[in-house]
Design an enzyme around this catalytic site. Structure first.
Site, short mmCIF file in Angstrom:
data_model
loop_
_atom_site.label_atom_id
_atom_site.label_comp_id
_atom_site.label_asym_id
_atom_site.label_seq_id
_atom_site.Cartn_x
_atom_site.Cartn_y
_atom_site.Cartn_z
N ASP A 43 18.23 65.66 16.42
CA ASP A 43 16.96 65.03 16.04
C ASP A 43 16.15 65.96 15.16
O ASP A 43 15.72 67.04 15.61
CB ASP A 43 16.15 64.69 17.30
N TYR A 48 9.06 69.34 10.82
CA TYR A 48 9.49 70.51 11.60
C TYR A 48 9.75 71.70 10.68
O TYR A 48 9.90 72.83 11.15
CB TYR A 48 10.72 70.20 12.46
N LYS A 76 12.80 62.03 10.12
CA LYS A 76 11.58 61.22 10.22
C LYS A 76 10.72 61.36 8.97
O LYS A 76 10.56 62.47 8.43
CB LYS A 76 10.75 61.63 11.44
N HIS A 109 7.46 58.46 11.55
CA HIS A 109 7.15 59.44 12.59
C HIS A 109 5.94 59.03 13.45
O HIS A 109 5.95 59.16 14.67
CB HIS A 109 6.90 60.81 11.94
N1 LIG Z 1 8.57 61.83 17.50
C1 LIG Z 1 7.66 62.68 17.88
O1 LIG Z 1 6.47 62.54 17.60
C2 LIG Z 1 8.10 63.87 18.69
C3 LIG Z 1 7.15 64.61 19.40
C4 LIG Z 1 7.59 65.67 20.18
C5 LIG Z 1 8.94 65.97 20.24
N2 LIG Z 1 9.85 65.25 19.51
C6 LIG Z 1 11.29 65.56 19.54
O2 LIG Z 1 11.70 65.74 20.90
C7 LIG Z 1 12.29 67.03 21.06
C8 LIG Z 1 12.10 67.54 22.47
O3 LIG Z 1 10.74 67.65 22.82
P1 LIG Z 1 9.96 69.04 22.90
O4 LIG Z 1 10.57 70.01 21.96
O5 LIG Z 1 8.52 68.69 22.75
O6 LIG Z 1 10.11 69.54 24.38
P2 LIG Z 1 11.18 69.50 25.58
O7 LIG Z 1 12.53 69.28 25.07
O8 LIG Z 1 10.61 68.61 26.61
O9 LIG Z 1 11.02 70.99 26.12
C9 LIG Z 1 11.41 72.10 25.38
C10 LIG Z 1 11.12 73.34 26.24
O10 LIG Z 1 11.92 73.29 27.42
C11 LIG Z 1 12.73 74.48 27.49
N3 LIG Z 1 14.01 74.06 28.09
C12 LIG Z 1 15.06 73.44 27.49
N4 LIG Z 1 16.02 73.16 28.38
C13 LIG Z 1 15.59 73.58 29.59
C14 LIG Z 1 16.13 73.57 30.89
N5 LIG Z 1 17.32 73.01 31.14
N6 LIG Z 1 15.40 74.12 31.89
C15 LIG Z 1 14.19 74.68 31.64
N7 LIG Z 1 13.61 74.71 30.43
C16 LIG Z 1 14.30 74.16 29.40
C17 LIG Z 1 12.84 74.97 26.07
O11 LIG Z 1 13.05 76.37 26.05
P3 LIG Z 1 14.36 77.05 25.39
O12 LIG Z 1 14.42 76.62 23.96
O13 LIG Z 1 14.08 78.51 25.55
O14 LIG Z 1 15.52 76.57 26.20
C18 LIG Z 1 11.46 74.62 25.54
O15 LIG Z 1 10.51 75.59 25.93
C19 LIG Z 1 11.61 67.85 19.97
O16 LIG Z 1 12.24 69.09 19.74
C20 LIG Z 1 11.64 66.88 18.81
O17 LIG Z 1 12.92 66.83 18.24
C21 LIG Z 1 9.44 64.18 18.76
#
Ligand SMILES: NC(=O)c1ccc[n+]([C@@H]2O[C@H](COP(=O)([O-])OP(=O)(O)OC[C@H]3O[C@@H](n4cnc5c(N)ncnc54)[C@H](OP(=O)(O)O)[C@@H]3O)[C@@H](O)[C@H]2O)c1
Length: 315
Positions: A43, A48, A76, A109
């Protein structure tokens, strides 16, 4: 690998790698590792600001024998390119940076428009009221990119039911996905039900609670998904990590999840989580947690003079 069917029968893998907050340099390593350990869904997004780095990982993987057709790649359209004439150039820029001929999925987005060339709005004057660039016109420009063979599927992100209904009514191509924040503190039950009845796949972003989200999205008393005793107990019972239970919860309900990680062990754990089906009693326990919270709250679009209110985006 577990996958779900999109409206035309194409498959989307149940776990994808999120790439938000991966710095240039780190993104290439993380995406390379992810592809190496078996991820087939990545994704991305223009905002980003790491698509060139992610593209380098794709080139390396395809040179090493991975087939392009075997990876589901999303990007996006940023908020500054909603005008129909800006859509295809924005897509082509993402394709150039990602070093791809086509995307599997391209999303609007946010239902928020800002002045062209503005990445992050600094004042209310950077915004354009959404009615000045009707979403359906942006959508029609995306449909043309499908006809041109640049995208296989089009979808949206951060859309509520009202906005989805508009696209279903007026668009020629239906949205394949709606990517929204979704986890046990924000299960999105009503939106999820609507998406299911209309063959729109819900994709859960921030499925682990976005622990590394930027300061502007943090509140003093934000609850933490990793500190909920009921979820910790379920993890212990099944000998899984808490992160895995959160992702199994998503996959068992039928939502795609796109956790971000730059750590090899967690990348492996997260991918494996979709293969584990959570029993009904655990789903019910999680349903009953009784904590509601949205991490990516949208209040950053409420700068003084902005025509946008977070509540209008969500409801
Ligand atoms: N469309 C939108 O508006 C939108 C908004 C937000 C996000 N997104 C997409 O969704 C993706 C995911 O969301 P996010 O990045 O906000 O957060 P997330 O995936 O909920 O959380 C990421 C955090 O969790 C940690 N982590 C990963 N795996 C883990 C595990 N198994 N146990 C404990 N901690 C863990 C990561 O650290 P490490 O890297 O150190 O493992 C990082 O600090 C984004 O990267 C993006 O691609 C889209």
């Amino acid at each position: 690998m577990k996958s779900f069917s999109l409206h035309n029968g194409d498959q989307i893998p149940a776990i994808g790698l999120g790439t938000w907050k991966m710095e240039d340099g780190a993104a290439k390593d993380a995406v390379s590792t992810a592809l190496e350990v078996g991820y087939r869904h990545i994704d991305c997004a223009a905002i980003y600001m790491n698509e060139a780095d992610v593209g380098n990982a794709f080139v390396q993987a395809f040179d090493n024998g991975l087939s392009r057709e075997d990876v589901f790649i999303t990007s996006k359209l940023w908020n500054d390119s909603h005008k129909p004439e800006h859509v295809r150039p924005a897509l082509e820029e993402s394709l150039k940076l990602l070093q791809l001929d086509y995307l599997d999925l391209y999303l609007i987005h946010w239902p928020v428009a800002i002045k062209h060339g503005t990445w992050l709005p600094q004042s209310g004057e950077d915004f354009i009221p959404i009615d000045e660039i009707p979403i359906i016109e942006t959508w029609q420009a995306m449909e043309e990119c499908v006809s041109a063979g640049l995208i296989k599927h089009i979808g949206v992100s951060n859309f509520n039911i009202r906005r989805l209904e508009e696209l279903l009514d007026k668009g020629s191509i239906q949205p394949s996905t709606n990517q929204v924040e979704c986890h046990p503190f924000l299960p999105q039950n009503e939106l999820f039900g609507f998406c299911n009845s209309n063959k729109i796949q819900l994709v859960a972003y921030s499925p682990l609670g976005s622990g590394d989200r930027p300061e502007r999205m943090r509140g003093e008393s934000d609850p933490n998904l990793f500190e909920v005793p009921q979820i910790a107990d379920i993890a212990k019972k099944h000998d899984k990590s808490i992160g895995q239970i959160l992702l199994s919860w998503a996959a068992t309900r039928g939502t795609v999840a796109i956790p971000k990680s730059t750590n090899r062990q967690r990348l492996n754990d997260n991918l494996a989580a979709a293969e584990f089906e959570l029993p009904v009693e655990d789903l019910e326990t999680i349903d009953d947690i009784g904590i509601a919270h949205r991490y990516v709250h949208g209040k950053f679009f409420e700068l003084a003079g902005s025509p946008y209110r977070a509540d209008d985006i969500w409801s």
